[in-house]
Design a protein around this motif. Structure first.
Motif, PDB file in Angstrom:
ATOM      1  N   GLU A 163       0.840  -1.202   0.000  1.00 22.09           N
ATOM      2  CA  GLU A 163       0.000   0.000   0.000  1.00 22.09           C
ATOM      3  C   GLU A 163       0.880   1.259   0.000  1.00 22.09           C
ATOM      4  O   GLU A 163       2.069   1.197   0.328  1.00 22.09           O
ATOM      5  CB  GLU A 163      -0.897   0.014   1.244  1.00 22.09           C
ATOM      6  CG  GLU A 163      -1.857  -1.158   1.323  1.00 22.09           C
ATOM      7  CD  GLU A 163      -2.741  -1.124   2.567  1.00 22.09           C
ATOM      8  OE1 GLU A 163      -3.058  -0.021   3.055  1.00 22.09           O
ATOM      9  OE2 GLU A 163      -3.112  -2.208   3.051  1.00 22.09           O
ATOM     10  N   ASP A 164       0.266   2.389  -0.316  1.00 24.14           N
ATOM     11  CA  ASP A 164       0.998   3.664  -0.307  1.00 24.14           C
ATOM     12  C   ASP A 164       1.641   3.920   1.051  1.00 24.14           C
ATOM     13  O   ASP A 164       2.776   4.392   1.134  1.00 24.14           O
ATOM     14  CB  ASP A 164       0.065   4.825  -0.670  1.00 24.14           C
ATOM     15  CG  ASP A 164      -0.355   4.797  -2.128  1.00 24.14           C
ATOM     16  OD1 ASP A 164       0.315   4.104  -2.940  1.00 24.14           O
ATOM     17  OD2 ASP A 164      -1.348   5.465  -2.469  1.00 24.14           O
ATOM     18  N   LYS A 165       0.914   3.619   2.128  1.00 21.00           N
ATOM     19  CA  LYS A 165       1.430   3.825   3.490  1.00 21.00           C
ATOM     20  C   LYS A 165       2.692   2.986   3.705  1.00 21.00           C
ATOM     21  O   LYS A 165       3.635   3.429   4.373  1.00 21.00           O
ATOM     22  CB  LYS A 165       0.339   3.476   4.512  1.00 21.00           C
ATOM     23  CG  LYS A 165       0.760   3.588   5.960  1.00 21.00           C
ATOM     24  CD  LYS A 165       0.812   5.017   6.421  1.00 21.00           C
ATOM     25  CE  LYS A 165       1.054   5.083   7.918  1.00 21.00           C
ATOM     26  NZ  LYS A 165       1.282   6.441   8.359  1.00 21.00           N
ATOM     27  N   ASP A 166       2.713   1.770   3.145  1.00 23.73           N
ATOM     28  CA  ASP A 166       3.900   0.914   3.264  1.00 23.73           C
ATOM     29  C   ASP A 166       5.099   1.569   2.572  1.00 23.73           C
ATOM     30  O   ASP A 166       6.181   1.639   3.144  1.00 23.73           O
ATOM     31  CB  ASP A 166       3.647  -0.457   2.630  1.00 23.73           C
ATOM     32  CG  ASP A 166       2.533  -1.224   3.308  1.00 23.73           C
ATOM     33  OD1 ASP A 166       2.545  -1.312   4.550  1.00 23.73           O
ATOM     34  OD2 ASP A 166       1.646  -1.735   2.593  1.00 23.73           O
ATOM     35  N   PHE A 167       4.885   2.018   1.334  1.00 28.54           N
ATOM     36  CA  PHE A 167       5.990   2.658   0.601  1.00 28.54           C
ATOM     37  C   PHE A 167       6.512   3.869   1.360  1.00 28.54           C
ATOM     38  O   PHE A 167       7.722   4.085   1.452  1.00 28.54           O
ATOM     39  CB  PHE A 167       5.549   3.070  -0.806  1.00 28.54           C
ATOM     40  CG  PHE A 167       5.510   1.924  -1.782  1.00 28.54           C
ATOM     41  CD1 PHE A 167       6.655   1.192  -2.077  1.00 28.54           C
ATOM     42  CD2 PHE A 167       4.323   1.578  -2.406  1.00 28.54           C
ATOM     43  CE1 PHE A 167       6.618   0.133  -2.977  1.00 28.54           C
ATOM     44  CE2 PHE A 167       4.274   0.526  -3.313  1.00 28.54           C
ATOM     45  CZ  PHE A 167       5.421  -0.189  -3.601  1.00 28.54           C
ATOM     46  N   GLU A 168       5.603   4.655   1.931  1.00 27.66           N
ATOM     47  CA  GLU A 168       6.006   5.841   2.698  1.00 27.66           C
ATOM     48  C   GLU A 168       6.926   5.437   3.849  1.00 27.66           C
ATOM     49  O   GLU A 168       8.004   6.006   4.030  1.00 27.66           O
ATOM     50  CB  GLU A 168       4.756   6.529   3.239  1.00 27.66           C
ATOM     51  CG  GLU A 168       5.022   7.727   4.117  1.00 27.66           C
ATOM     52  CD  GLU A 168       3.727   8.293   4.683  1.00 27.66           C
ATOM     53  OE1 GLU A 168       3.569   8.273   5.923  1.00 27.66           O
ATOM     54  OE2 GLU A 168       2.874   8.743   3.896  1.00 27.66           O
ATOM     55  N   LEU A 169       6.514   4.438   4.626  1.00 28.12           N
ATOM     56  CA  LEU A 169       7.306   4.019   5.781  1.00 28.12           C
ATOM     57  C   LEU A 169       8.601   3.319   5.381  1.00 28.12           C
ATOM     58  O   LEU A 169       9.623   3.471   6.045  1.00 28.12           O
ATOM     59  CB  LEU A 169       6.480   3.094   6.686  1.00 28.12           C
ATOM     60  CG  LEU A 169       5.335   3.754   7.443  1.00 28.12           C
ATOM     61  CD1 LEU A 169       4.478   2.707   8.125  1.00 28.12           C
ATOM     62  CD2 LEU A 169       5.856   4.752   8.464  1.00 28.12           C
ATOM     63  N   LEU A 170       8.569   2.546   4.303  1.00 26.48           N
ATOM     64  CA  LEU A 170       9.738   1.768   3.904  1.00 26.48           C
ATOM     65  C   LEU A 170      10.747   2.574   3.096  1.00 26.48           C
ATOM     66  O   LEU A 170      11.946   2.392   3.249  1.00 26.48           O
ATOM     67  CB  LEU A 170       9.302   0.529   3.128  1.00 26.48           C
ATOM     68  CG  LEU A 170       8.456  -0.467   3.926  1.00 26.48           C
ATOM     69  CD1 LEU A 170       7.883  -1.536   3.014  1.00 26.48           C
ATOM     70  CD2 LEU A 170       9.254  -1.080   5.065  1.00 26.48           C
TER      71      LEU A 170
END
Length: 152
Positions: free
Chosen positions: A30-37
């Motif tokens: 998800e977009d949130k995953d990419f942001e955190l990773l």
């Protein structure tokens, strides 16, 4: 033998790769995953959170993050174990490490978001004292259908 160490810049790609592999295996990224990773230092570490890496005979094979929320509350997230090292109870050792770390720092609680699709993970969280709580409507992850917390 598992050794758990704090985040260093050399583990940035390992942290990302372990999580992407896990997410693609069970869900999607998800977009949130990419942001955190993609920017883990900015979105986790610089905001008062922590990232830990599990080394199996010096090889990085697992990870997790503790993302700072508010008032002594941290979210356990981004936990992943290399598929080739599953079955060695590495995930449980990482979970125990997170709980002990929270207790040592006198946090109020650790919360997490998961999916009931992950029967084994839910069972392990319950085994270590996590209880299901109400999942808010604006959950940070679309795949999450369960929220759990452990009062420390």
């Amino acid at each position: 033998m598992l050794k758990i160490v704090g985040f260093k810049a050399k583990y940035k790609e390992v942290f990302k790769d372990l999580n992407i592999a896990w997410l693609k295996r069970f869900f999607y990224v998800e977009d949130k995953d990419f942001e955190l990773l993609d920017e883990s230092e900015k979105h986790i570490l610089q905001k008062g959170g922590y990232i830990f890496i599990g080394l199996w005979h010096k090889e990085p094979v697992s990870c997790y993050a503790l993302i700072k929320r508010k008032g002594g509350i941290f979210e356990l997230g981004k936990m992943a174990v290399n598929e080739n090292f599953q079955g060695l109870k590495i995930g449980q050792q990482m979970l125990v490490h997170a709980i002990d770390f929270g207790k040592r720092n006198r946090w109020k609680k650790i919360e997490l978001y998961s999916s009931t699709k992950l029967d084994t993970a839910i069972h392990i969280y319950k085994k270590y004292g996590f209880k299901e709580v109400i999942l808010e409507n604006n959950s940070p992850y679309a795949r999450s259908d369960i929220k759990m917390e452990l009062i420390l």
